[in-house]
Design a protein around this motif. Sequence first.
Motif, PDB file in Angstrom:
ATOM      1  N   HIS A 111       0.866  -1.144   0.279  1.00  0.00           N
ATOM      2  CA  HIS A 111      -0.549  -0.045   0.177  1.00  0.00           C
ATOM      3  C   HIS A 111       1.013   1.526  -0.026  1.00  0.00           C
ATOM      4  N   ASN A 112       0.705   1.857  -1.160  1.00  0.00           N
ATOM      5  CA  ASN A 112       0.768   3.240  -1.095  1.00  0.00           C
ATOM      6  C   ASN A 112       1.413   4.283   0.142  1.00  0.00           C
ATOM      7  N   ARG A 113       0.197   4.532   1.057  1.00  0.00           N
ATOM      8  CA  ARG A 113       0.695   5.582   2.434  1.00  0.00           C
ATOM      9  C   ARG A 113       1.567   3.941   3.397  1.00  0.00           C
ATOM     10  N   THR A 114       1.391   3.082   3.171  1.00  0.00           N
ATOM     11  CA  THR A 114       2.547   2.534   3.880  1.00  0.00           C
ATOM     12  C   THR A 114       3.664   2.768   3.571  1.00  0.00           C
ATOM     13  N   LEU A 115       3.661   2.764   1.723  1.00  0.00           N
ATOM     14  CA  LEU A 115       5.511   2.659   1.475  1.00  0.00           C
ATOM     15  C   LEU A 115       5.675   3.727   2.287  1.00  0.00           C
ATOM     16  N   LYS A 116       4.751   5.173   2.449  1.00  0.00           N
ATOM     17  CA  LYS A 116       5.617   6.208   2.010  1.00  0.00           C
ATOM     18  C   LYS A 116       5.714   7.025   3.983  1.00  0.00           C
ATOM     19  N   ARG A 117       5.373   6.106   5.108  1.00  0.00           N
ATOM     20  CA  ARG A 117       5.621   5.884   6.237  1.00  0.00           C
ATOM     21  C   ARG A 117       7.019   5.503   6.178  1.00  0.00           C
ATOM     22  N   MET A 118       6.910   4.692   5.682  1.00  0.00           N
ATOM     23  CA  MET A 118       8.419   3.415   5.608  1.00  0.00           C
ATOM     24  C   MET A 118       9.247   4.509   5.192  1.00  0.00           C
ATOM     25  N   LEU A 119       8.569   5.072   4.001  1.00  0.00           N
ATOM     26  CA  LEU A 119       9.839   6.143   3.484  1.00  0.00           C
ATOM     27  C   LEU A 119      10.790   5.369   2.265  1.00  0.00           C
ATOM     28  N   ARG A 120       9.952   4.562   1.657  1.00  0.00           N
ATOM     29  CA  ARG A 120      10.488   3.497   0.906  1.00  0.00           C
ATOM     30  C   ARG A 120      10.774   3.892  -0.965  1.00  0.00           C
ATOM     31  N   ARG A 121      10.642   5.828  -0.884  1.00  0.00           N
ATOM     32  CA  ARG A 121      10.879   6.283  -2.134  1.00  0.00           C
ATOM     33  C   ARG A 121      10.270   5.457  -3.363  1.00  0.00           C
ATOM     34  N   TYR A 122       9.437   4.740  -3.311  1.00  0.00           N
ATOM     35  CA  TYR A 122       8.656   4.030  -4.515  1.00  0.00           C
ATOM     36  C   TYR A 122       7.181   3.876  -4.703  1.00  0.00           C
ATOM     37  N   THR A 123       6.400   3.262  -5.428  1.00  0.00           N
ATOM     38  CA  THR A 123       4.695   3.104  -4.733  1.00  0.00           C
ATOM     39  C   THR A 123       4.539   1.729  -5.554  1.00  0.00           C
ATOM     40  N   VAL A 124       3.478   0.923  -5.171  1.00  0.00           N
ATOM     41  CA  VAL A 124       3.462   0.109  -5.610  1.00  0.00           C
ATOM     42  C   VAL A 124       3.182  -0.430  -6.957  1.00  0.00           C
ATOM     43  N   GLU A 125       2.628   0.598  -7.548  1.00  0.00           N
ATOM     44  CA  GLU A 125       2.533   0.544  -9.223  1.00  0.00           C
ATOM     45  C   GLU A 125       4.124   0.947  -9.855  1.00  0.00           C
ATOM     46  N   GLU A 126       5.036   1.535  -9.111  1.00  0.00           N
ATOM     47  CA  GLU A 126       6.554   1.848 -10.042  1.00  0.00           C
ATOM     48  C   GLU A 126       6.664   0.026  -9.906  1.00  0.00           C
ATOM     49  N   TYR A 127       7.027  -0.132  -8.589  1.00  0.00           N
ATOM     50  CA  TYR A 127       7.756  -1.655  -7.853  1.00  0.00           C
ATOM     51  C   TYR A 127       6.515  -2.901  -9.278  1.00  0.00           C
ATOM     52  N   LEU A 128       5.933  -2.462  -9.127  1.00  0.00           N
ATOM     53  CA  LEU A 128       4.655  -3.763 -10.005  1.00  0.00           C
ATOM     54  C   LEU A 128       5.153  -3.541 -11.339  1.00  0.00           C
ATOM     55  N   GLU A 129       5.485  -1.986 -12.180  1.00  0.00           N
ATOM     56  CA  GLU A 129       5.826  -2.102 -13.781  1.00  0.00           C
ATOM     57  C   GLU A 129       7.370  -3.087 -13.031  1.00  0.00           C
ATOM     58  N   LYS A 130       7.911  -2.545 -12.204  1.00  0.00           N
ATOM     59  CA  LYS A 130       9.497  -3.403 -12.278  1.00  0.00           C
ATOM     60  C   LYS A 130       9.702  -5.013 -12.732  1.00  0.00           C
ATOM     61  N   ILE A 131       8.422  -6.033 -12.045  1.00  0.00           N
ATOM     62  CA  ILE A 131       8.377  -6.729 -11.990  1.00  0.00           C
ATOM     63  C   ILE A 131       8.160  -7.367 -13.030  1.00  0.00           C
ATOM     64  N   GLU A 132       6.961  -6.517 -13.710  1.00  0.00           N
ATOM     65  CA  GLU A 132       6.672  -6.734 -15.407  1.00  0.00           C
ATOM     66  C   GLU A 132       8.114  -7.112 -16.699  1.00  0.00           C
ATOM     67  N   TRP A 133       8.933  -5.626 -15.884  1.00  0.00           N
ATOM     68  CA  TRP A 133      10.117  -5.652 -16.579  1.00  0.00           C
ATOM     69  C   TRP A 133      10.581  -6.778 -16.738  1.00  0.00           C
ATOM     70  N   VAL A 134      10.420  -7.726 -15.619  1.00  0.00           N
ATOM     71  CA  VAL A 134      11.798  -8.998 -15.691  1.00  0.00           C
ATOM     72  C   VAL A 134      10.603  -9.948 -15.920  1.00  0.00           C
ATOM     73  N   ARG A 135       9.665 -10.189 -15.961  1.00  0.00           N
ATOM     74  CA  ARG A 135       9.014 -11.031 -16.420  1.00  0.00           C
ATOM     75  C   ARG A 135       8.670 -11.036 -17.465  1.00  0.00           C
ATOM     76  N   GLU A 136       8.773 -10.202 -18.441  1.00  0.00           N
ATOM     77  CA  GLU A 136       9.093 -10.275 -19.988  1.00  0.00           C
ATOM     78  C   GLU A 136      10.274 -10.115 -20.396  1.00  0.00           C
ATOM     79  N   ALA A 137      11.030 -10.231 -19.693  1.00  0.00           N
ATOM     80  CA  ALA A 137      12.395 -10.143 -20.822  1.00  0.00           C
ATOM     81  C   ALA A 137      13.473 -11.552 -20.128  1.00  0.00           C
TER      82      ALA A 137
END
Length: 454
Positions: A278-304
């Motif tokens: 969840h983006n709100r939790t990620l923000k409080r954790m100061l992870r500096r990415y969103t769920v959408e950005e993370y999932l996009e990277k998973i997609e790149w990886v699985r595509e390649a």
Amino acid sequence: MKRAYIETYGCQMNISDSELMAGILAEQGFVATDKPDDADVILVNTCAIRDHAEQRVIGRVGQLQEFRRQGAVIGVTGCMAQRMGDSLLGRAGGVDLVMGPDAYRQLPDKLTEVAGKRTRPALPLAFGQHAPQQPRGLTVLGFDPHENYEGVAAKRISRVSAWVPIQRGCNYRCTYCIVPYVRGDEKNRDPQAILDEVRALAADGVPEVTLLGQTVNSWEHGGWSFPRLLREVARVDGIRRVRFTSPHPNGFTRELVEVMATEPAVCKQLHLPVQSGHNRTLKRMLRRYTVEEYLEKIEWVREAMPGIALSTDVIVAFPGETDEEYQATLELMRAVRYDDAFLYKYSERDGTPATRLPRDQFVPDEVGKARLERLIETHRAIQAELYHAEVGRVEEVLVEKEGRRGGLQGRTESNKVVTFDGPVELIGYFAEVKLVSTSGATFVGELAHAMAAA
Ligand code: 5AD
Ligand code: SF4
């Protein structure tokens, strides 16, 4: 000659540090022993990431007092040592040396110094006789921005798969995490030194290396980027498998995916910590990415790399985590379907920014426990499905050691553990193994074909 016994807690970085400590001690004439009973020096290399890890160490140091009473010196090193400092000296019956992760070059000297001060009891102690009161121990703490243990020959546990630290410390400040406060800022090793080390390992017949760093993909040095380093390591003659852990989703670039996909030696396996869905939790954790950005990277990886094995880390019950936020994490786990996952309940660490989040929004312990349990169940069911679907396949297994219940144990390219019957001579070599059954988290296999020398 002094005998040294090292016991390690925590992550791969700590295992790797213990190998450096063993190397430093060996250079000064210490001899390694694999049990505390006959050791002159007992080192407990510790982790501070969760309270539970620290409690285990305190319990263990208590048990080890038996050997201390008989004259052994006990040292506590690593992250918990750095975090607790002086206050550790009097804990669990007593400690002779407390040393942080940047001070290991001083181990031989400091151990000799504390050993010299100790009063040895006349052995054996008679019933009811007390061991002599020991002088106060030594503490060596603090960060050294230049200490990368360059030039230290690690004394490695495995001759099959080697940890290669390329980075120490961390520049992120995830609000739950103690690491930056116990390991300091990011320090990156020189690429030529890393490549020399990998070449030496290959020349020694070690076919697999894992590059280690707290945020390993943020490694950079004199114009070199992590993808370039990974490519060069993968091209070292004799290196058949390269892994790296743990990358941060930030700076997980298309260029890195490209190197992973195109270098045959880079294992098609990725550990990419998400921490929350969840983006709100990620923000409080100061992870500096969103769920959408993370999932996009998973997609790149699985595509390649279709079929790549994925794993992650998740923390539940982070301060302020609502049920809705938690549900989003469950959903993410169902969407990604990780081959493996390390799932934790938030553990409050003194001095970290998350301790300053609103107290009234902290998640009650029972709620946290229930959330963790449910997440583990969900993950295990998915994992079991994925593993069952692999039964019947023939995989190339790098044979690492004898199995705990006899036979051999090794790993597939996707980092899955397989046990199977075969001759011990196969250790260190690749074998084709048919996966015949699974517990849902490991495989039992049958040797299909032993392959040529690694
Ligand atoms: N509480 C619980 N889990 C934590 N981790 C790090 N800090 C904490 C904490 N305070 C987890 C993260 C990290 C993994 C190594 O440990 O998931 O990725
Ligand atoms: Fe490893 Fe972090 Fe634990 Fe230190 S605190 S041992 S760096 S996991």
